[in-house]
Scaffold this motif. Structure first.
Motif, mmCIF file in Angstrom:
data_model
loop_
_atom_site.group_PDB
_atom_site.id
_atom_site.type_symbol
_atom_site.label_atom_id
_atom_site.label_comp_id
_atom_site.label_asym_id
_atom_site.label_seq_id
_atom_site.Cartn_x
_atom_site.Cartn_y
_atom_site.Cartn_z
ATOM 1 N N GLU A 11 3.014 4.156 -8.445
ATOM 2 C CA GLU A 11 2.021 3.665 -9.456
ATOM 3 C C GLU A 11 2.459 2.190 -10.189
ATOM 4 O OE1 GLU A 11 1.236 6.677 -12.469
ATOM 5 O OE2 GLU A 11 0.722 8.204 -10.842
ATOM 6 N N VAL A 12 3.804 2.237 -10.166
ATOM 7 C CA VAL A 12 4.399 0.987 -10.473
ATOM 8 C C VAL A 12 4.078 -0.177 -9.764
ATOM 9 C CG1 VAL A 12 6.376 -0.385 -11.145
ATOM 10 C CG2 VAL A 12 6.206 1.866 -12.003
ATOM 11 N N ASN A 13 4.193 0.073 -8.490
ATOM 12 C CA ASN A 13 3.915 -0.988 -7.507
ATOM 13 C C ASN A 13 2.396 -1.571 -7.629
ATOM 14 O OD1 ASN A 13 4.601 -2.811 -5.251
ATOM 15 N ND2 ASN A 13 3.544 -1.240 -3.976
ATOM 16 N N GLN A 14 1.410 -0.398 -7.660
ATOM 17 C CA GLN A 14 0.123 -0.851 -7.718
ATOM 18 C C GLN A 14 -0.124 -1.371 -8.990
ATOM 19 O OE1 GLN A 14 -1.887 -0.575 -5.239
ATOM 20 N NE2 GLN A 14 -0.165 0.221 -4.014
ATOM 21 N N GLN A 15 0.332 -0.930 -10.300
ATOM 22 C CA GLN A 15 -0.032 -1.839 -11.174
ATOM 23 C C GLN A 15 0.606 -3.088 -11.478
ATOM 24 O OE1 GLN A 15 2.156 0.561 -14.549
ATOM 25 N NE2 GLN A 15 2.105 -1.525 -15.891
ATOM 26 N N MET A 16 1.785 -3.457 -11.074
ATOM 27 C CA MET A 16 2.131 -4.727 -10.931
ATOM 28 C C MET A 16 1.680 -5.744 -9.776
ATOM 29 S SD MET A 16 4.116 -4.607 -13.503
ATOM 30 C CE MET A 16 4.529 -6.100 -13.364
ATOM 31 N N LEU A 17 1.073 -5.200 -8.807
ATOM 32 C CA LEU A 17 0.313 -5.826 -7.839
ATOM 33 C C LEU A 17 -0.808 -6.240 -8.363
ATOM 34 C CD1 LEU A 17 1.091 -4.156 -4.534
ATOM 35 C CD2 LEU A 17 1.922 -6.364 -5.369
ATOM 36 N N ALA A 18 -1.431 -5.691 -9.297
ATOM 37 C CA ALA A 18 -2.678 -5.977 -10.089
ATOM 38 C C ALA A 18 -2.389 -6.968 -11.268
ATOM 39 C CB ALA A 18 -3.570 -4.783 -10.434
ATOM 40 N N ASP A 19 -1.151 -6.982 -11.579
ATOM 41 C CA ASP A 19 -1.135 -7.896 -12.681
ATOM 42 C C ASP A 19 -1.239 -9.524 -12.383
ATOM 43 O OD1 ASP A 19 1.112 -8.037 -15.307
ATOM 44 O OD2 ASP A 19 1.565 -9.763 -13.988
ATOM 45 N N THR A 20 -1.892 -10.373 -13.337
ATOM 46 C CA THR A 20 -2.529 -11.411 -12.881
ATOM 47 C C THR A 20 -1.287 -12.409 -13.012
ATOM 48 O OG1 THR A 20 -3.090 -11.747 -15.183
ATOM 49 C CG2 THR A 20 -4.771 -11.057 -13.657
ATOM 50 N N GLU A 21 -0.322 -11.957 -13.958
ATOM 51 C CA GLU A 21 0.743 -13.144 -13.880
ATOM 52 C C GLU A 21 1.618 -13.161 -12.550
ATOM 53 O OE1 GLU A 21 4.814 -14.399 -16.371
ATOM 54 O OE2 GLU A 21 3.908 -12.435 -16.517
ATOM 55 N N LEU A 22 1.826 -11.939 -12.049
ATOM 56 C CA LEU A 22 2.723 -11.936 -10.898
ATOM 57 C C LEU A 22 1.865 -12.364 -9.603
ATOM 58 C CD1 LEU A 22 5.227 -11.056 -9.636
ATOM 59 C CD2 LEU A 22 4.256 -8.576 -9.160
ATOM 60 N N GLN A 23 0.315 -12.050 -9.737
ATOM 61 C CA GLN A 23 -0.314 -12.489 -8.616
ATOM 62 C C GLN A 23 -0.465 -13.916 -8.380
ATOM 63 O OE1 GLN A 23 -4.239 -11.149 -9.536
ATOM 64 N NE2 GLN A 23 -3.793 -8.881 -8.173
ATOM 65 N N ASP A 81 0.947 -1.214 0.007
ATOM 66 C CA ASP A 81 -0.028 -0.076 0.036
ATOM 67 C C ASP A 81 0.817 1.241 -0.116
ATOM 68 O OD1 ASP A 81 0.911 -0.348 2.386
ATOM 69 O OD2 ASP A 81 -0.849 -0.176 3.587
ATOM 70 N N THR A 82 1.832 1.128 -0.413
ATOM 71 C CA THR A 82 2.795 2.287 -0.580
ATOM 72 C C THR A 82 2.251 3.566 -1.345
ATOM 73 O OG1 THR A 82 4.813 0.676 -0.535
ATOM 74 C CG2 THR A 82 5.261 2.836 -1.142
ATOM 75 N N GLU A 83 2.201 4.556 -0.642
ATOM 76 C CA GLU A 83 1.437 5.750 -1.424
ATOM 77 C C GLU A 83 2.311 6.292 -2.615
ATOM 78 O OE1 GLU A 83 0.245 8.898 1.252
ATOM 79 O OE2 GLU A 83 -0.690 7.317 2.686
ATOM 80 N N GLY A 84 1.675 6.613 -3.683
ATOM 81 C CA GLY A 84 2.165 7.289 -4.971
ATOM 82 C C GLY A 84 3.168 6.336 -5.602
#
Length: 224
Positions: A63-75, A58-61
């Protein structure tokens, strides 16, 4: 297609405390972001396999972290890491160790991963690590009996950064000291500034601010 093995911790707390921990997500996501952009494949593995504990999701600001945490392959790969016993190290062109305090409690002393990494490096492979990730370099001993880092210049998370982060009293051991005692040279810059050191086929980054640059350096090595 080039492929990177990413060993991560199974240890879900900060040392022996009950504070949630594991792998620090931004150090994983920023490097995976670079790898995927370059068409480089990756697998996640851990000592016992299964779900990998992450924190910093939940690191603020970031965007790369949030984008990749939503990536289905990485999940999917975070939820189902390969166990060390399932690995064939010859499948991989590089190994990358993301940080997070969790690995101080397992990968820092894991002989199975250390043996795989030694085999990989001696076969011409690349090894990269960031922040607390270099803790996983400590048990790696080459076939000549020397530590991997015995003739290398290396960086990692610093004592000052541990103090700033409020973890100095809870960590299992001080990584800066352990690395400095074993490496040919230990280097650092001011806390939270980017530093990446490349020494032969070993790439290390000091802290979270260095993760993207570690990923870029790793991708560059794999393009050679």
């Amino acid at each position: 297609m080039k492929k990177v093995l990413i060993p991560v911790t199974n240890h879900a707390t900060l040392g022996e405390t009950d504070q949630a921990n594991g792998t620090y997500a931004p150090e994983l996501t920023h490097v995976v972001h670079v790898l995927k952009a370059q068409g480089i494949a990756f697998d996640l593995a851990s000592p016992s396999g299964g779900q990998a504990p992450l924190y910093g999701t939940d690191t603020e600001g970031d965007e790369v972290n949030q984008q990749m945490l939503a990536d289905t392959e990485l999940q999917a790969k975070v939820a189902n890491t390969l166990s060390v016993s399932e690995l064939d190290i010859s499948d991989y062109d590089a190994i990358f160790y993301p940080g997070g305090f969790g690995l101080l409690s397992d990968l820092a002393t894991d002989s199975q991963f250390a043996e795989l990494a030694a085999t990989h490096y001696e076969a011409g492979g690349v090894i990269a690590a960031v922040c607390h990730g270099p803790a996983a370099l400590l048990p790696i001993t080459l076939s000549n009996g020397e530590a991997l880092i015995a003739d290398k210049s290396v960086t990692c998370f610093t004592r000052e950064e541990e103090i700033d982060f409020g973890t100095i009293n809870d960590i299992p051991f001080l990584l800066e000291e352990a690395i400095a005692r074993k490496a040919a040279q230990y280097r650092k810059v001011q806390p939270w500034q980017e530093l990446v050191i490349e020494d032969a086929r070993l790439i290390t980054g000091q802290n979270p601010a260095s993760a993207h640059a570690v990923g870029v350096a790793l991708a560059k090595h794999l393009a050679q």
